[in-house]
Write a protein that holds these residues in place. Structure first.
Motif, PDB file in Angstrom:
ATOM      1  N   ARG A  25      30.215  10.248  -7.019  1.00  0.00           N
ATOM      2  CA  ARG A  25      30.765   9.033  -6.420  1.00  0.00           C
ATOM      3  C   ARG A  25      30.380   8.999  -4.948  1.00  0.00           C
ATOM      4  O   ARG A  25      30.177  10.032  -4.339  1.00  0.00           O
ATOM      5  N   THR A  26      30.289   7.792  -4.399  1.00  0.00           N
ATOM      6  CA  THR A  26      30.026   7.662  -2.971  1.00  0.00           C
ATOM      7  C   THR A  26      31.312   7.979  -2.208  1.00  0.00           C
ATOM      8  O   THR A  26      32.376   8.165  -2.812  1.00  0.00           O
ATOM      9  N   ALA A  27      31.232   7.994  -0.895  1.00  0.00           N
ATOM     10  CA  ALA A  27      32.404   8.283  -0.057  1.00  0.00           C
ATOM     11  C   ALA A  27      33.529   7.280  -0.283  1.00  0.00           C
ATOM     12  O   ALA A  27      34.705   7.632  -0.177  1.00  0.00           O
ATOM     13  N   ASN A  28      33.185   6.033  -0.622  1.00  0.00           N
ATOM     14  CA  ASN A  28      34.236   5.028  -0.853  1.00  0.00           C
ATOM     15  C   ASN A  28      34.688   4.970  -2.309  1.00  0.00           C
ATOM     16  O   ASN A  28      35.442   4.095  -2.685  1.00  0.00           O
ATOM     17  N   GLY A  29      34.201   5.878  -3.154  1.00  0.00           N
ATOM     18  CA  GLY A  29      34.656   5.965  -4.537  1.00  0.00           C
ATOM     19  C   GLY A  29      33.800   5.233  -5.559  1.00  0.00           C
ATOM     20  O   GLY A  29      34.100   5.263  -6.749  1.00  0.00           O
ATOM     21  N   THR A  30      32.737   4.567  -5.127  1.00  0.00           N
ATOM     22  CA  THR A  30      31.851   3.863  -6.049  1.00  0.00           C
ATOM     23  C   THR A  30      31.099   4.876  -6.913  1.00  0.00           C
ATOM     24  O   THR A  30      30.594   5.874  -6.415  1.00  0.00           O
ATOM     25  N   ARG A  31      31.018   4.586  -8.179  1.00  0.00           N
ATOM     26  CA  ARG A  31      30.361   5.476  -9.134  1.00  0.00           C
ATOM     27  C   ARG A  31      28.860   5.564  -8.895  1.00  0.00           C
ATOM     28  O   ARG A  31      28.200   4.582  -8.591  1.00  0.00           O
ATOM     29  N   ILE A  32      28.311   6.771  -9.051  1.00  0.00           N
ATOM     30  CA  ILE A  32      26.877   7.008  -8.963  1.00  0.00           C
ATOM     31  C   ILE A  32      26.407   7.404 -10.355  1.00  0.00           C
ATOM     32  O   ILE A  32      27.037   8.232 -11.016  1.00  0.00           O
ATOM     33  N   CYS A  33      25.313   6.841 -10.805  1.00  0.00           N
ATOM     34  CA  CYS A  33      24.776   7.148 -12.132  1.00  0.00           C
ATOM     35  C   CYS A  33      24.110   8.521 -12.143  1.00  0.00           C
ATOM     36  O   CYS A  33      24.310   9.313 -13.055  1.00  0.00           O
ATOM     37  N   ALA A  34      23.292   8.789 -11.117  1.00  0.00           N
ATOM     38  CA  ALA A  34      22.576  10.068 -11.038  1.00  0.00           C
ATOM     39  C   ALA A  34      22.234  10.360  -9.582  1.00  0.00           C
ATOM     40  O   ALA A  34      22.292   9.473  -8.736  1.00  0.00           O
TER      41      ALA A  34
END
Length: 129
Positions: A25-34
């Protein structure tokens, strides 16, 4: 355009840190795929160094950014995500799908008799459910 979903974050000079698939996840909580990494080390715990390329869900990148064309040595795919990669630009050549998990050394992932995926990714598509 789906390619706009790609977020490139180069952590050059800084030691990139490997995240567990469930923590992508990014610092703001957004999901990262890979997340793709450039460091090629014989030591598994050091394979996550160098620069890191964050891949957002839905990223469809038939051509790698120029500085990443022959650079990817390890990767992490998020939980409930799949990363499909190609060995040639424009989604051509050999392909391979990676499910959730960590691959510290792409040179150990074979294609055919003599090839491996170290520094060989030229395009990718990442999806999450």
């Amino acid at each position: 355009m789906a390619a706009a979903a790609l977020v490139v974050v180069a952590l050059a000079g800084a030691e990139a840190q490997c995240l567990a698939p469930s923590n992508l996840r990014t610092a703001n909580g957004t999901r990262i795929c890979a997340q793709l990494y450039t460091n090629n080390s014989p030591y598994y715990d050091q394979c996550w160094g160098g620069s890191a390329l964050m891949v957002c869900p839905g990223s469809d990148v038939p051509y790698m950014p120029h500085s990443w064309v022959t650079a990817i040595c390890s990767l992490v795919v998020g939980t409930r995500c799949e990363l499909t990669v190609w060995s040639r630009a424009s989604k051509k050549g050999k392909s391979r799908s990676f499910g959730a998990g960590m691959v510290p050394r792409l040179q150990e992932v074979r294609w055919g008799l003599f090839g491996n995926w170290n520094n060989a990714i030229r395009g990718f598509y990442c999806q999450c459910c």
